[in-house]
Design a protein around this motif. Sequence first.
Motif, PDB file in Angstrom:
ATOM      1  N   LEU A 134       1.738 -18.253  99.047  1.00 55.54           N
ATOM      2  CA  LEU A 134       0.777 -17.850  98.011  1.00 55.54           C
ATOM      3  C   LEU A 134      -0.617 -17.805  98.620  1.00 55.54           C
ATOM      4  O   LEU A 134      -1.075 -18.805  99.195  1.00 55.54           O
ATOM      5  N   ILE A 135      -1.282 -16.637  98.547  1.00 58.88           N
ATOM      6  CA  ILE A 135      -2.641 -16.585  99.091  1.00 58.88           C
ATOM      7  C   ILE A 135      -3.717 -16.166  98.075  1.00 58.88           C
ATOM      8  O   ILE A 135      -4.857 -16.540  98.221  1.00 58.88           O
ATOM      9  N   TYR A 136      -3.344 -15.385  97.056  1.00 58.48           N
ATOM     10  CA  TYR A 136      -4.325 -15.050  96.020  1.00 58.48           C
ATOM     11  C   TYR A 136      -3.725 -15.311  94.639  1.00 58.48           C
ATOM     12  O   TYR A 136      -2.512 -15.203  94.462  1.00 58.48           O
ATOM     13  N   ALA A 137      -4.596 -15.596  93.687  1.00 57.59           N
ATOM     14  CA  ALA A 137      -4.131 -15.753  92.310  1.00 57.59           C
ATOM     15  C   ALA A 137      -5.153 -15.128  91.382  1.00 57.59           C
ATOM     16  O   ALA A 137      -6.346 -15.105  91.669  1.00 57.59           O
ATOM     17  N   GLN A 138      -4.661 -14.623  90.276  1.00 55.65           N
ATOM     18  CA  GLN A 138      -5.524 -13.991  89.284  1.00 55.65           C
ATOM     19  C   GLN A 138      -5.030 -14.392  87.903  1.00 55.65           C
ATOM     20  O   GLN A 138      -3.849 -14.649  87.718  1.00 55.65           O
ATOM     21  N   LYS A 139      -5.970 -14.451  86.940  1.00 59.40           N
ATOM     22  CA  LYS A 139      -5.573 -14.834  85.590  1.00 59.40           C
ATOM     23  C   LYS A 139      -4.732 -13.747  84.952  1.00 59.40           C
ATOM     24  O   LYS A 139      -4.953 -12.567  85.192  1.00 59.40           O
ATOM     25  N   GLY A 140      -3.794 -14.160  84.120  1.00 62.04           N
ATOM     26  CA  GLY A 140      -2.929 -13.204  83.442  1.00 62.04           C
ATOM     27  C   GLY A 140      -3.568 -12.689  82.169  1.00 62.04           C
ATOM     28  O   GLY A 140      -4.742 -12.922  81.913  1.00 62.04           O
ATOM     29  N   SER A 141      -2.767 -12.014  81.370  1.00 65.38           N
ATOM     30  CA  SER A 141      -3.307 -11.526  80.108  1.00 65.38           C
ATOM     31  C   SER A 141      -2.348 -11.888  78.999  1.00 65.38           C
ATOM     32  O   SER A 141      -1.246 -12.361  79.241  1.00 65.38           O
ATOM     33  N   GLY A 142      -2.780 -11.650  77.750  1.00 62.68           N
ATOM     34  CA  GLY A 142      -1.932 -11.944  76.601  1.00 62.68           C
ATOM     35  C   GLY A 142      -1.606 -13.426  76.551  1.00 62.68           C
ATOM     36  O   GLY A 142      -2.487 -14.267  76.604  1.00 62.68           O
ATOM     37  N   ARG A 143      -0.317 -13.717  76.468  1.00 59.23           N
ATOM     38  CA  ARG A 143       0.127 -15.090  76.328  1.00 59.23           C
ATOM     39  C   ARG A 143      -0.328 -15.933  77.519  1.00 59.23           C
ATOM     40  O   ARG A 143      -0.427 -17.144  77.438  1.00 59.23           O
ATOM     41  N   ARG A 144      -0.585 -15.264  78.655  1.00 57.00           N
ATOM     42  CA  ARG A 144      -0.932 -15.998  79.854  1.00 57.00           C
ATOM     43  C   ARG A 144      -2.422 -15.942  80.151  1.00 57.00           C
ATOM     44  O   ARG A 144      -2.840 -16.267  81.257  1.00 57.00           O
ATOM     45  N   ALA A 145      -3.207 -15.516  79.166  1.00 54.41           N
ATOM     46  CA  ALA A 145      -4.645 -15.420  79.380  1.00 54.41           C
ATOM     47  C   ALA A 145      -5.178 -16.778  79.784  1.00 54.41           C
ATOM     48  O   ALA A 145      -4.719 -17.813  79.306  1.00 54.41           O
ATOM     49  N   ASN A 146      -6.136 -16.756  80.710  1.00 54.03           N
ATOM     50  CA  ASN A 146      -6.812 -17.987  81.097  1.00 54.03           C
ATOM     51  C   ASN A 146      -5.974 -18.900  81.990  1.00 54.03           C
ATOM     52  O   ASN A 146      -6.402 -19.966  82.367  1.00 54.03           O
ATOM     53  N   LEU A 147      -4.757 -18.481  82.323  1.00 57.36           N
ATOM     54  CA  LEU A 147      -3.956 -19.223  83.295  1.00 57.36           C
ATOM     55  C   LEU A 147      -3.809 -18.330  84.520  1.00 57.36           C
ATOM     56  O   LEU A 147      -3.678 -17.117  84.389  1.00 57.36           O
ATOM     57  N   PHE A 148      -3.783 -18.943  85.702  1.00 60.10           N
ATOM     58  CA  PHE A 148      -3.546 -18.146  86.902  1.00 60.10           C
ATOM     59  C   PHE A 148      -2.059 -17.874  87.019  1.00 60.10           C
ATOM     60  O   PHE A 148      -1.278 -18.775  87.316  1.00 60.10           O
ATOM     61  N   THR A 149      -1.662 -16.650  86.718  1.00 57.54           N
ATOM     62  CA  THR A 149      -0.232 -16.338  86.672  1.00 57.54           C
ATOM     63  C   THR A 149       0.144 -15.141  87.542  1.00 57.54           C
ATOM     64  O   THR A 149       1.310 -14.841  87.697  1.00 57.54           O
ATOM     65  N   ASP A 150      -0.862 -14.416  88.043  1.00 55.18           N
ATOM     66  CA  ASP A 150      -0.554 -13.226  88.826  1.00 55.18           C
ATOM     67  C   ASP A 150      -0.840 -13.552  90.289  1.00 55.18           C
ATOM     68  O   ASP A 150      -1.978 -13.833  90.644  1.00 55.18           O
ATOM     69  N   TYR A 151       0.189 -13.514  91.103  1.00 53.13           N
ATOM     70  CA  TYR A 151       0.043 -14.045  92.453  1.00 53.13           C
ATOM     71  C   TYR A 151       0.266 -12.972  93.516  1.00 53.13           C
ATOM     72  O   TYR A 151       1.035 -12.039  93.322  1.00 53.13           O
ATOM     73  N   THR A 152      -0.400 -13.159  94.655  1.00 54.42           N
ATOM     74  CA  THR A 152      -0.160 -12.323  95.816  1.00 54.42           C
ATOM     75  C   THR A 152       0.406 -13.204  96.917  1.00 54.42           C
ATOM     76  O   THR A 152      -0.111 -14.297  97.154  1.00 54.42           O
ATOM     77  N   PHE A 153       1.478 -12.709  97.556  1.00 54.52           N
ATOM     78  CA  PHE A 153       2.161 -13.495  98.564  1.00 54.52           C
ATOM     79  C   PHE A 153       2.059 -12.816  99.924  1.00 54.52           C
ATOM     80  O   PHE A 153       1.962 -11.595 100.025  1.00 54.52           O
ATOM     81  N   ALA A 154       2.109 -13.657 100.974  1.00 60.46           N
ATOM     82  CA  ALA A 154       1.963 -13.122 102.323  1.00 60.46           C
ATOM     83  C   ALA A 154       3.043 -13.702 103.224  1.00 60.46           C
ATOM     84  O   ALA A 154       3.612 -14.760 102.947  1.00 60.46           O
ATOM     85  N   VAL A 155       3.310 -12.953 104.300  1.00 61.95           N
ATOM     86  CA  VAL A 155       4.232 -13.442 105.331  1.00 61.95           C
ATOM     87  C   VAL A 155       3.484 -13.455 106.665  1.00 61.95           C
ATOM     88  O   VAL A 155       2.402 -12.882 106.793  1.00 61.95           O
ATOM     89  N   TRP A 156       4.086 -14.094 107.643  1.00 62.51           N
ATOM     90  CA  TRP A 156       3.418 -14.263 108.927  1.00 62.51           C
ATOM     91  C   TRP A 156       3.509 -13.013 109.797  1.00 62.51           C
ATOM     92  O   TRP A 156       4.559 -12.384 109.886  1.00 62.51           O
TER      93      TRP A 156
END
Lengths: 325, 534
Positions: B410-432
């Motif tokens: 996990l390297i980035y996170a962003q807040k979600g919307s609707g039911r998930r507003a205000n929680l960090f629920t949208d994630y970006t993942f990375a590999v080596w």
Amino acid sequence: MSSRQELLSLTDSGIYCPPGDFYLDPSKPVDVAVVTHAHSDHAYAGSNKYFVSEKSELLMKMRLGEEAVLETRRYGEEFEINGVIVSFHPAGHVLGSAQIRVEFEGEVWIYTGDFKLTRDPTCEPFEKVECDVLITEATFALPIYRWTPPDELSRQINSWWRSNIDAEKVSVLFAYSLGKSQRILKSVDPSIGPIFTHGAVENLNKAYRESGVHLPETHYVGDIEDKKEFTGGLVIAPPSAAGTSWLRRFGKHSTAFASGWMAVRGARRRRALDRGFVMSDHADWPGLIEAIDASKAKRVLVTHGFVDPLVRWLNESGKEAEPLK
Amino acid sequence: MNLFTNLYLSLDQTNKTNEKVAAMRDYFRKARPEDAAWALYFLSGNKPRQIVPSRRLRELATELAGIPDWMYEECRNTVGDSAETISLLLSEGGNKNDLPFNELVRDHLLPLRGADEEVQKAVIGKFWTDLDRAGIFVLNKLISGAFRVGVSQKLVMRAIAEEFGLPVDIVALRMMGNWEPTAEFFRTLTDANLEDEAPIARPYPFHLAYPIEDDLSKLGSLKDWQIEWKYDGIRCQVIKREGEVFLWSRGEDLINDSFPEIVAAAEELPDGTVLDGEILPFRHGRILQFQDLQKRLNRKKLTDKLLAKIPVILQTYDILESGTEDIRQKPLASRREVLEEIAGVEGTIRITEPLRSASWEKLDELRDESRSHGVEGFMLKRFDSPYRVGRQRGDWWKWKIDPFTVDAVLIYAQKGSGRRANLFTDYTFAVWNDDKLVTFAKAYSGLTDEEIRRVDRFVRDNTRETFGPVRSVEPVQVFEIAFEGIQRSKRHKSGVAVRFPRIHRWREDKKPEEADSIETIHALLEEYEPEANR
């Protein structure tokens, strides 16, 4: 600012006043603590001595323990701590809650603690006090937070309660046990049905009643043996009771939460509640702005909550403001 | 519109199916047909094209609320929804407007599209002043083209069926295809005494399968089941009636224009024929990637070049109407016999050849070959099953291959919307990639609410930098990411794009250095990418 020492500044233990050598709402044990109100995130046990408002005495004893050394002061009464003049002024947040006015060498600071401007029959109304520097909270410092007027709130809660009775459901309303619960008791129409309380709420009801706040009749849930008695009732419980087996005793029930956070749908839906009532003991956006303007402060320090937006808003409106450091 | 606003709020406030149905029934009972038709239109997922761009709405809202753009953004990030943000910023409490819903939509909202900016401003500003918070919220949803409420088409049909005493499949049939939201339509839809006379374009509701849940032994003898590959294309119903051809997608879009070669082939079918099947991108005897098919769908105008580059076929596996007769109640085995007379194993419309296997175990082994055939597992259908309506358990199952999985950081996170507003629920993942982490996929779903809360806390406590709504976090948490397909992409730093990525598991047992590398992913690509794309 110059390198001159600030009269109040944030330390690891809380807001500290160097010339007076005392702390406001310290989060760790200190020698002298001046405490705004009895909520657990403001009143921590273990300090040697506490200055508190007279009206908050009973609540403070519950929070800090019988053995805590409390010096009580009336609202508006000035007293000195190491040459610094201190006084409490009503903050309108909960029973006995105070803003703290601190004066030294002609400079006046106010720390609001938690406050609201909304009318609340369970506590003294917020007093507008002028100062040079204001330290304000910013829990709900975004313009989306604008509270429902108290009369409308009462109507909403009453009608939810009545419709639950029609649907043969018990009404379970979650609210913070200190302040919000008692405010709800004063807001609802007790002729609709019996009112029951969780133990945490009932203890505080007792303290409120002993402090002279008249509340409608309530029954402690633990005393009820026949579940049929809950029929048509309104149960007031702390949010921690949500989703626990404690609720099973009520049979078919509808849940609601009274909180400022309920203004936003997402917050409501995440908790899987049937209803959310927008009811806060903090100032909403218009309330914050009104209180800040009324203080006539030349400088505003912001703490707790949406600090950055409020600071930027004040700066853009030509006011000196920064996060409390 | 108050009745509709209340319906929206009721649906929004509960996640219990029965309460949703009850709320809709209540609405349909009280609403006048001309209003109910529009409500039905929106509830069943139709949206008029965006009436006013959301950017315009935002400009108007910030102007009326007297706040700068940055403050609006702060608010929106907290609320997680533009329509709601505006309603919170602007409402003054009272509700002074209760226009009939159909008038609101038809006479006031729809004409705003393409209207003069001043006119838009005046009309919307007036509504924002006159409506209460809930009303403003619902209105904004309607005009920004973002109307969504948690009910499926199936649930709406159930509410109509129950309220008006009709069988669900009759309601489904009457609601298939294009219809205009008029009082006339709503009366016809809900008329229990009407004899249905199907217009020639009208498709049947699709029979859908659930994924298999139990072990296979519960399915009984293999002899009772027809086994087919599960194709990853566009489900399509092909209708040939009275000399005309209609291709319907599962989303009930008419897709004739996107697939002219299938239309041409279907013109050769006997009149009164309806087939069910899958449109697949197919060249040189191989199925191409699903992404290729989307290129055909997304184009307004098909070029000869695209038609040559991405040809399609219809792999048909069922027949619902033959010689104008509805044969859905006949057993699958009999329908299959009819189908074999109509379609061959080659050509643009070709019949699916059932697979044979000696045992369930052997079948399981065959399933492992799915990817090399460009399919995603099996469909299992009982030989004696009728063609049912909607998603049903029992005699049709899909048995999909296991997804690809990769351990990523996990390297980035962003807040979600609707039911998930205000929680960090949208994630970006990375590999080596050597000693650097390169982004590889974004994923939103797959965690429990409890895990989401824990990840949210991790993000808040371990933020490195903030870029607007996005936070970069300490690269220490490893997650197993599942996905269905993989393709080269110039758009992503890792050089690949994956299909349907989601979080499979939080690998708290793994250290970040144990996450997979870009070599692992390139190896998957080499192995499974169809040669045609290389």
